[in-house]
Scaffold this active site. Structure first.
Site, PDB file in Angstrom:
ATOM      1  N   TYR A  11     -53.519  50.136 -54.954  1.00 42.67           N
ATOM      2  CA  TYR A  11     -53.482  51.272 -55.893  1.00 42.67           C
ATOM      3  C   TYR A  11     -52.143  52.009 -55.824  1.00 42.67           C
ATOM      4  CZ  TYR A  11     -54.326  55.994 -57.652  1.00 42.67           C
ATOM      5  OH  TYR A  11     -54.209  57.187 -58.308  1.00 42.67           O
ATOM      6  N   ASP A  31     -48.931  41.370 -49.019  1.00 42.98           N
ATOM      7  CA  ASP A  31     -50.336  41.716 -49.254  1.00 42.98           C
ATOM      8  C   ASP A  31     -51.184  40.464 -48.993  1.00 42.98           C
ATOM      9  OD1 ASP A  31     -51.457  44.380 -51.097  1.00 42.98           O
ATOM     10  OD2 ASP A  31     -52.871  42.814 -50.488  1.00 42.98           O
ATOM     11  N   ASN A  32     -52.433  40.697 -48.615  1.00 45.00           N
ATOM     12  CA  ASN A  32     -53.363  39.567 -48.455  1.00 45.00           C
ATOM     13  C   ASN A  32     -54.522  39.672 -49.452  1.00 45.00           C
ATOM     14  OD1 ASN A  32     -54.758  41.686 -47.393  1.00 45.00           O
ATOM     15  ND2 ASN A  32     -55.402  40.664 -45.524  1.00 45.00           N
ATOM     16  N   ARG A  35     -58.051  44.110 -50.730  1.00 45.33           N
ATOM     17  CA  ARG A  35     -58.682  45.125 -51.579  1.00 45.33           C
ATOM     18  C   ARG A  35     -59.396  44.465 -52.764  1.00 45.33           C
ATOM     19  NH1 ARG A  35     -58.460  50.764 -52.489  1.00 45.33           N
ATOM     20  NH2 ARG A  35     -59.537  51.184 -54.443  1.00 45.33           N
ATOM     21  N   THR A 144     -53.878  59.984 -43.328  1.00 48.86           N
ATOM     22  CA  THR A 144     -54.674  60.742 -44.298  1.00 48.86           C
ATOM     23  C   THR A 144     -54.965  62.147 -43.769  1.00 48.86           C
ATOM     24  OG1 THR A 144     -56.995  60.987 -45.017  1.00 48.86           O
ATOM     25  CG2 THR A 144     -56.556  59.258 -43.441  1.00 48.86           C
ATOM     26  N   SER A 179     -65.137  59.773 -40.191  1.00 47.11           N
ATOM     27  CA  SER A 179     -65.688  58.433 -40.455  1.00 47.11           C
ATOM     28  C   SER A 179     -64.944  57.437 -39.575  1.00 47.11           C
ATOM     29  CB  SER A 179     -65.511  58.038 -41.930  1.00 47.11           C
ATOM     30  OG  SER A 179     -64.170  57.639 -42.172  1.00 47.11           O
ATOM     31  N   TYR A 181     -63.416  54.862 -40.629  1.00 44.27           N
ATOM     32  CA  TYR A 181     -62.120  54.627 -41.281  1.00 44.27           C
ATOM     33  C   TYR A 181     -61.105  55.693 -40.865  1.00 44.27           C
ATOM     34  CZ  TYR A 181     -58.695  55.893 -44.844  1.00 44.27           C
ATOM     35  OH  TYR A 181     -57.545  56.310 -45.476  1.00 44.27           O
ATOM     36  N   HIS A 182     -61.522  56.969 -40.953  1.00 39.79           N
ATOM     37  CA  HIS A 182     -60.570  58.028 -40.612  1.00 39.79           C
ATOM     38  C   HIS A 182     -60.153  57.925 -39.148  1.00 39.79           C
ATOM     39  CE1 HIS A 182     -62.162  59.843 -44.413  1.00 39.79           C
ATOM     40  NE2 HIS A 182     -60.875  60.111 -44.547  1.00 39.79           N
ATOM     41  N   LYS A 185     -57.274  55.660 -38.627  1.00 45.08           N
ATOM     42  CA  LYS A 185     -55.977  56.271 -38.911  1.00 45.08           C
ATOM     43  C   LYS A 185     -55.526  57.169 -37.750  1.00 45.08           C
ATOM     44  CE  LYS A 185     -54.814  55.611 -42.891  1.00 45.08           C
ATOM     45  NZ  LYS A 185     -54.199  54.418 -43.536  1.00 45.08           N
ATOM     46  N   GLN A 208     -51.843  62.135 -45.993  1.00 51.16           N
ATOM     47  CA  GLN A 208     -51.905  62.266 -47.449  1.00 51.16           C
ATOM     48  C   GLN A 208     -53.282  62.728 -47.910  1.00 51.16           C
ATOM     49  OE1 GLN A 208     -49.990  59.708 -50.873  1.00 51.16           O
ATOM     50  NE2 GLN A 208     -51.738  58.614 -50.065  1.00 51.16           N
ATOM     51  N   ALA A 238     -63.966  60.576 -55.500  1.00 54.64           N
ATOM     52  CA  ALA A 238     -64.838  61.448 -56.307  1.00 54.64           C
ATOM     53  C   ALA A 238     -64.276  61.606 -57.729  1.00 54.64           C
ATOM     54  CB  ALA A 238     -64.980  62.807 -55.622  1.00 54.64           C
ATOM     55  N   ARG A 326     -73.269  61.750 -46.602  1.00 53.01           N
ATOM     56  CA  ARG A 326     -72.276  61.845 -45.514  1.00 53.01           C
ATOM     57  C   ARG A 326     -72.669  62.951 -44.546  1.00 53.01           C
ATOM     58  NH1 ARG A 326     -66.490  60.593 -48.134  1.00 53.01           N
ATOM     59  NH2 ARG A 326     -67.204  58.918 -49.468  1.00 53.01           N
ATOM     60  N   GLU A 328     -71.097  65.796 -43.075  1.00 50.82           N
ATOM     61  CA  GLU A 328     -69.869  66.596 -43.198  1.00 50.82           C
ATOM     62  C   GLU A 328     -70.256  68.047 -43.412  1.00 50.82           C
ATOM     63  OE1 GLU A 328     -67.711  65.195 -46.648  1.00 50.82           O
ATOM     64  OE2 GLU A 328     -69.362  65.625 -47.992  1.00 50.82           O
TER      65      GLU A 328
HETATM   66  N1  LIG Z   1     -55.252  56.365 -52.388  1.00 51.76           N
HETATM   67  C1  LIG Z   1     -55.471  57.507 -51.738  1.00 51.76           C
HETATM   68  O1  LIG Z   1     -56.011  58.476 -52.307  1.00 51.76           O
HETATM   69  C2  LIG Z   1     -55.052  57.661 -50.310  1.00 51.76           C
HETATM   70  C3  LIG Z   1     -55.190  58.912 -49.692  1.00 51.76           C
HETATM   71  C4  LIG Z   1     -54.810  59.055 -48.365  1.00 51.76           C
HETATM   72  C5  LIG Z   1     -54.305  57.974 -47.676  1.00 51.76           C
HETATM   73  N2  LIG Z   1     -54.193  56.769 -48.289  1.00 51.76           N
HETATM   74  C6  LIG Z   1     -53.679  55.639 -47.518  1.00 51.76           C
HETATM   75  O2  LIG Z   1     -52.679  54.985 -48.270  1.00 51.76           O
HETATM   76  C7  LIG Z   1     -52.729  53.587 -48.034  1.00 51.76           C
HETATM   77  C8  LIG Z   1     -52.819  52.847 -49.355  1.00 51.76           C
HETATM   78  O3  LIG Z   1     -53.950  53.303 -50.071  1.00 51.76           O
HETATM   79  P1  LIG Z   1     -54.375  52.633 -51.441  1.00 51.76           P
HETATM   80  O4  LIG Z   1     -55.268  53.618 -52.127  1.00 51.76           O
HETATM   81  O5  LIG Z   1     -53.181  52.109 -52.161  1.00 51.76           O
HETATM   82  O6  LIG Z   1     -55.277  51.434 -50.907  1.00 51.76           O
HETATM   83  P2  LIG Z   1     -55.424  49.961 -51.484  1.00 51.76           P
HETATM   84  O7  LIG Z   1     -56.602  49.354 -50.814  1.00 51.76           O
HETATM   85  O8  LIG Z   1     -55.425  49.974 -52.969  1.00 51.76           O
HETATM   86  O9  LIG Z   1     -54.073  49.267 -50.988  1.00 51.76           O
HETATM   87  C9  LIG Z   1     -53.933  48.696 -49.731  1.00 51.76           C
HETATM   88  C10 LIG Z   1     -53.371  47.308 -49.911  1.00 51.76           C
HETATM   89  O10 LIG Z   1     -53.172  46.750 -48.619  1.00 51.76           O
HETATM   90  C11 LIG Z   1     -53.667  45.430 -48.582  1.00 51.76           C
HETATM   91  N3  LIG Z   1     -54.068  45.142 -47.206  1.00 51.76           N
HETATM   92  C12 LIG Z   1     -55.100  45.680 -46.508  1.00 51.76           C
HETATM   93  N4  LIG Z   1     -55.134  45.151 -45.280  1.00 51.76           N
HETATM   94  C13 LIG Z   1     -54.108  44.265 -45.192  1.00 51.76           C
HETATM   95  C14 LIG Z   1     -53.641  43.390 -44.173  1.00 51.76           C
HETATM   96  N5  LIG Z   1     -54.248  43.304 -43.001  1.00 51.76           N
HETATM   97  N6  LIG Z   1     -52.575  42.623 -44.433  1.00 51.76           N
HETATM   98  C15 LIG Z   1     -51.929  42.691 -45.634  1.00 51.76           C
HETATM   99  N7  LIG Z   1     -52.340  43.492 -46.640  1.00 51.76           N
HETATM  100  C16 LIG Z   1     -53.420  44.274 -46.415  1.00 51.76           C
HETATM  101  C17 LIG Z   1     -54.826  45.419 -49.572  1.00 51.76           C
HETATM  102  O11 LIG Z   1     -55.091  44.133 -50.080  1.00 51.76           O
HETATM  103  C18 LIG Z   1     -54.338  46.381 -50.651  1.00 51.76           C
HETATM  104  O12 LIG Z   1     -53.671  45.722 -51.704  1.00 51.76           O
HETATM  105  C19 LIG Z   1     -53.896  53.349 -47.099  1.00 51.76           C
HETATM  106  O13 LIG Z   1     -53.429  53.255 -45.769  1.00 51.76           O
HETATM  107  C20 LIG Z   1     -54.744  54.585 -47.250  1.00 51.76           C
HETATM  108  O14 LIG Z   1     -55.472  54.863 -46.084  1.00 51.76           O
HETATM  109  C21 LIG Z   1     -54.558  56.588 -49.573  1.00 51.76           C
END
Ligand SMILES: NC(=O)c1ccc[n+]([C@@H]2O[C@H](COP(=O)([O-])OP(=O)(O)OC[C@H]3O[C@@H](n4cnc5c(N)ncnc54)[C@H](O)[C@@H]3O)[C@@H](O)[C@H]2O)c1
Length: 384
Positions: A11, A31-32, A35, A144, A179, A181-182, A185, A208, A238, A326, A328
């Site tokens: 994203y 990327d792998n 997502r 995050t 969580s 996940y959190h 991080k 972020q 959300a 959740r 929270e």
């Molecule tokens: N989007 C948000 O609102 C937001 C908010 C806070 C933090 N973040 C952080 O920003 C980062 C990116 O978020 P996003 O929304 O773009 O997520 P996303 O899932 O869309 O993008 C992450 C990308 O990383 C790739 N990936 C995951 N694990 C991998 C691995 N082991 N090897 C290679 N590629 C891998 C996925 O295929 C995906 O394309 C994340 O670390 C997320 O925690 C995002």
């Protein structure tokens, strides 16, 4: 600047590649496609159709008159990572390559382990690979705001001064993640601080807020440049869910009271801030933390804005409160700082209404694509 984006297909990663290329930087990516697979696993799709990587890459080359070098690999493959860093010798690495979903990590033991293994070990591999192959590069790592939780005091940017039994120190601000996940991080943040102190790496850890939006000031007018917008209970934020629910004439579902308050920022602001951090790297051995968000809003306030804008576009929306799946705090104090990026030139303005309207416009043309997945927006994963 030669920038390697880990998670370039995601994203944030795909628009960041465009953003940096438009500013004249050389971009390559890893990327792998995890997502894409995870959203499929949820039985869902991106509301906005996204091109496969081959089409994205050819659109990129045609638009920016240079190719985007791409490596399909996981950060869990340490040897491959070292080879890529050695080959590229990047000036900066933007690390977005993690699983970003709290709900996904709370599904069951398997998904909890998958999230922590992927995120913590992938990031740990990266730190070791940088030490081996490019110790002078700047690591811009996405954390995050959720790492901090919701303490009953103001949230500084990573560190604060503590006085205890007559002595003072500057210490990492406590992390109280909500969580699995959190927590991944949080573990990353500790490892990154260690790597900066021990190996002299230069690291910016970005706390972020939640990013929203479908386009940026630099998105070229070609659908192959579109980024994903998920709405399922794991990968839909959300705002994304509210927008998609409004478009398909379903109630906007708020978990609990809706008083939960978080930091949010538009996609353009997120990318602008990442660019500012890249242009102003830390010193060798420095680990710095930036809180990155535009404004804080409650979930109810977000739903109200989506309802108001959807109604203005002829899509009258209702709001429904669901039992919160959740664990929270719903009524809480929330006052995070965000001064570091402002000092580097970030100018926050309240763009919520305008960006939500753009999201509704971009998503409503895909109404019939989203309708069969309405049930995917209802929560089924319980935190406790
Ligand atoms: N989007 C948000 O609102 C937001 C908010 C806070 C933090 N973040 C952080 O920003 C980062 C990116 O978020 P996003 O929304 O773009 O997520 P996303 O899932 O869309 O993008 C992450 C990308 O990383 C790739 N990936 C995951 N694990 C991998 C691995 N082991 N090897 C290679 N590629 C891998 C996925 O295929 C995906 O394309 C994340 O670390 C997320 O925690 C995002």
């Amino acid at each position: 600047m030669n920038v390697l984006i880990l998670g370039v297909d995601g994203y944030l990663g795909w628009p960041l590649a465009q953003w940096l290329a438009a500013a004249g930087h050389t971009v390559c990516g890893v990327d792998n496609f995890l997502r894409r697979k995870a959203v499929q696993e949820m039985g869902s799709i991106s509301a906005i159709p996204i091109a496969d990587w081959a089409d994205r890459a050819s659109a990129f080359e045609a638009c920016y008159s240079r190719p985007i070098t791409f490596y399909e690999t996981s950060l869990l493959d340490y040897e491959r990572l070292v080879a890529i860093l050695g080959e590229m010798v990047p000036d900066a690495i933007v690390h977005l390559g993690e699983i970003p979903s709290a709900a996904y990590s709370m599904r069951d033991a398997e998904h909890a382990a998958l999230t922590q293994h992927n995120n913590v070990i992938g990031s740990l591999n990266l730190l070791w690979a940088m030490r081996a192959a490019c110790p002078d590069a700047h690591l811009l790592k996405l954390g995050t705001m959720g790492e901090y939780g919701t303490p009953n005091i103001a949230i500084p940017e990573g560190f604060f001064e503590v006085e205890f039994r007559g002595r003072k120190d500057i210490l990492p601000f406590p992390r109280q993640a909500g969580s699995i996940y959190h927590l991944s991080k949080v573990h990353d943040s500790h490892n990154a601080l260690f790597a900066a102190k021990t190996w002299g790496l230069r690291i910016t850890d970005v706390m972020q807020g939640v990013v929203y939006g479908t386009r940026t000031d630099r998105t070229p007018p070609d659908e192959r440049f579109a980024t994903r917008l998920d709405f399922d209970e794991c990968f839909g934020t959300a705002i994304n869910r509210f927008v998609c629910q409004a478009v398909i004439d379903c109630p906007l579902t708020i978990y609990g009271s809706g008083s939960q308050t978080r930091g949010f920022l538009p996609l353009s602001d997120s990318l602008r801030c990442l660019e500012l951090a890249l242009l102003n790297p830390p010193n060798r051995g420095e680990y710095r933390v930036f809180n990155q968000f535009e404004y804080t809003y409650s979930i109810s306030a977000l739903a109200d804005v989506v309802k108001q804008e959807a109604t203005a576009l002829g899509m009258p929306a209702q709001i429904e409160h669901l039992a919160n799946p959740r664990s929270e705090c719903e009524e809480h104090f929330y006052q995070p700082d965000r001064e570091h990026l402002v000092r580097l030139g970030y100018e926050p303005h309240d763009h919520l209404t305008q960006v939500v309207r753009g999201m509704l416009e971009d998503v409503r043309v895909h109404r019939s694509r989203i309708e069969p997945y309405a049930q995917n927006m209802r929560p089924s994963i319980q935190w406790s």
